[in-house]
Design an enzyme around this catalytic site. Structure first.
Site, short mmCIF file in Angstrom:
data_model
loop_
_atom_site.label_atom_id
_atom_site.label_comp_id
_atom_site.label_asym_id
_atom_site.label_seq_id
_atom_site.Cartn_x
_atom_site.Cartn_y
_atom_site.Cartn_z
N MET A 1 81.63 -91.17 -44.89
CA MET A 1 80.50 -91.87 -44.29
C MET A 1 79.18 -91.22 -44.68
O MET A 1 78.17 -91.91 -44.90
CB MET A 1 80.65 -91.89 -42.77
CG MET A 1 81.89 -92.61 -42.28
SD MET A 1 82.00 -92.56 -40.47
CE MET A 1 83.76 -92.73 -40.23
N THR A 11 87.37 -91.56 -49.18
CA THR A 11 88.44 -92.28 -48.51
C THR A 11 88.25 -92.18 -47.01
O THR A 11 87.64 -91.23 -46.50
CB THR A 11 89.83 -91.69 -48.85
OG1 THR A 11 89.94 -90.38 -48.26
CG2 THR A 11 90.04 -91.59 -50.36
N GLU A 17 86.05 -87.30 -47.11
CA GLU A 17 87.14 -87.86 -46.31
C GLU A 17 86.60 -88.31 -44.96
O GLU A 17 85.98 -87.51 -44.25
CB GLU A 17 88.25 -86.84 -46.08
CG GLU A 17 89.01 -86.42 -47.31
CD GLU A 17 90.17 -85.50 -46.97
OE1 GLU A 17 91.20 -85.60 -47.66
OE2 GLU A 17 90.05 -84.69 -46.03
N CYS A 18 86.85 -89.56 -44.61
CA CYS A 18 86.50 -90.10 -43.30
C CYS A 18 85.03 -89.81 -42.96
O CYS A 18 84.14 -90.41 -43.53
CB CYS A 18 87.46 -89.60 -42.24
SG CYS A 18 87.48 -90.64 -40.75
N GLY A 19 84.74 -88.89 -42.05
CA GLY A 19 83.36 -88.58 -41.73
C GLY A 19 82.57 -88.13 -42.94
O GLY A 19 81.40 -88.50 -43.10
#
Length: 436
Positions: A329, A424, A324-326
């Site tokens: 990445m 995501t 999720e998010c970080g």
């Protein structure tokens, strides 16, 4: 459970400082205070937990249905009362309604039947503060503004003028806090610096409690929490697997407490590990879950964490991995930090993200999955929230979901998938609800 919501006309009024001061003051007095935060926020809840010595939970009227809200409020069992810190202005929320409202602080107060205590930054005004408070009190008939705390009061005369005007409107003033410019917490691009990074958090919380004790009528505030208690439903959230390897350290800390408690209640086991300590996820886990946080501040260490990356890649060959998010990445090919330096990440997805050029992406998200995320089936609707400054340089993989914002408009960054790996940019809050 009896509770009190700390609200304000706008952001920056002092909700966090007052909430933490009240929580710490009541806790020091021997009372058991259950902390909550309205809206999607990870950082404030960690401060709440430190102030009260109890796990803090989020309450969100856009993403959460009434049964889930009631179940989360029920986590206050065993406490003397609850204090919920509001978000933004008390009526501020999404333009279109979600599950039980627009995501406003007032929605939570109405759903739970808790009174609201307003904290008002009165700098630059005097009697006009009473007009603002009266307008807020009468804006919605289903919420109850029980009193106000004046913040950043300049002098005794300033306080006297405002108290007199408040008295004319019948609004109780339960405290007046003077201007104290040196108590602010350090901030970074997603909000406050995390509680775990604060060098003297205990002393700082005690100072807030001292200020609140000196300037607020604590017995009167506690009296506002008296209300009828009702039995809450059990907290249950669909887990993405029965054995969940969860990344947890200062780079990966953004996961909602109600999800972890709900997954455990459903029989799941949480297996924490630290990428920053170069720990690999448990080999027998059903799924690896990388939450958001601040990996961009530790990108060099993550890129050099050989055991972590090797274990992550090995798991992805056999079983699901989700970010999720970080965390998303880190699953990508590369992460470019704020200085423009590119760091090689896990390479399990083709995503290349960059913090070199900041652009805010913020808002509620509703998604329908194209493919499973662990044990969460394809077709499931997820409700969550996105808050990032990172941009997308490359995202070559298939989209994970059809994603819309709170108003039903399509969001182009729908996450991505490759093999067993999914990710995501939005953080999961709840499953189910209206389709995307």
């Amino acid at each position: 459970m009896t509770g009190l919501v700390i609200a304000a006309p706008r952001s920056g009024s002092g909700k966090t400082m007052l909430s933490l001061g009240l929580m710490r003051a009541f806790t020091r007095a021997g009372l058991r205070v259950q902390p909550f935060k309205t809206g999607p926020d990870y950082i404030d809840t960690a401060f709440h937990a430190a102030a009260c010595g109890r796990l803090a939970f989020n309450l969100d009227g856009w993403a959460m249905g009434a049964p889930l809200l009631d179940a989360i409020a029920g986590q206050a069992g065993g406490a003397d009362f609850a204090i919920a810190e509001g978000a933004m202005g008390l009526f501020d929320g999404a333009a279109a309604p979600g599950e039980t409202g627009h995501g406003a602080t007032a929605d939570i107060a109405a759903q739970l039947g808790w009174p609201m205590l307003l904290v008002m930054d009165v700098s630059g005004q005097s009697q006009s503060a009473a007009a603002v408070a009266q307008g807020l009190r009468g804006f919605r008939p289903d919420v109850h503004v029980a009193g106000v705390i004046l913040n950043r009061v300049a002098s005794e005369r300033h306080e006297r003028l405002i108290r007199g005007a408040m008295e004319q409107t019948g609004i109780a003033v339960l405290g007046a806090i003077p201007r104290l410019p040196d108590i602010r917490l350090p901030e970074r691009h997603l909000g406050l610096v995390q509680a775990a990074e604060h060098p003297d958090l205990g002393q700082w919380l005690d100072r807030l409690a001292d200020i609140v004790t000196a300037h607020v009528d604590l017995p009167a505030v506690q009296a506002l929490t008296q209300a009828e208690c009702t039995e809450a439903p059990p907290l249950h959230c669909t887990p993405p697997g029965q054995r969940i390897a969860l990344a947890q350290d200062v780079a990966f800390s953004f996961v909602y407490a109600h999800l972890l408690e709900g997954w455990r209640a459903a029989g799941a086991e949480i297996l924490p590990f630290s990428p920053l300590a170069d720990e690999a996820p448990a080999r027998d886990a059903d799924i690896v879950w990388l939450p958001g946080g601040y990996p961009e501040l530790h990108a060099g260490r993550i890129a050099a964490a050989v055991r972590f990356l090797t274990g992550l890649r090995d798991h992805a060959m056999r079983k699901p991995v989700h970010g999720e998010c970080g965390g998303y990445m880190v699953l990508g090919a590369a992460l470019i930090d704020a200085q423009g330096e590119s760091h090689r990440m896990a390479g399990l997805l083709g995503l290349v993200s960059s913090h070199a050029e900041r652009r805010l992406h913020l808002g509620y998200r509703r998604a329908r999955l194209h493919t499973p995320v662990g044990a969460i089936a394809a077709g499931t609707v997820l409700r969550g929230h996105e808050f990032r400054y990172a941009g997308i340089i490359e995202q070559p993989d298939e989209p994970l979901a059809d994603v819309t914002d709170a108003e039903g408009q399509a969001v182009s960054a729908g996450g991505s998938r490759r093999g067993h790996v999914t990710g995501t940019f939005f953080h999961l809050v709840a499953t189910g609800g209206a389709p995307a």
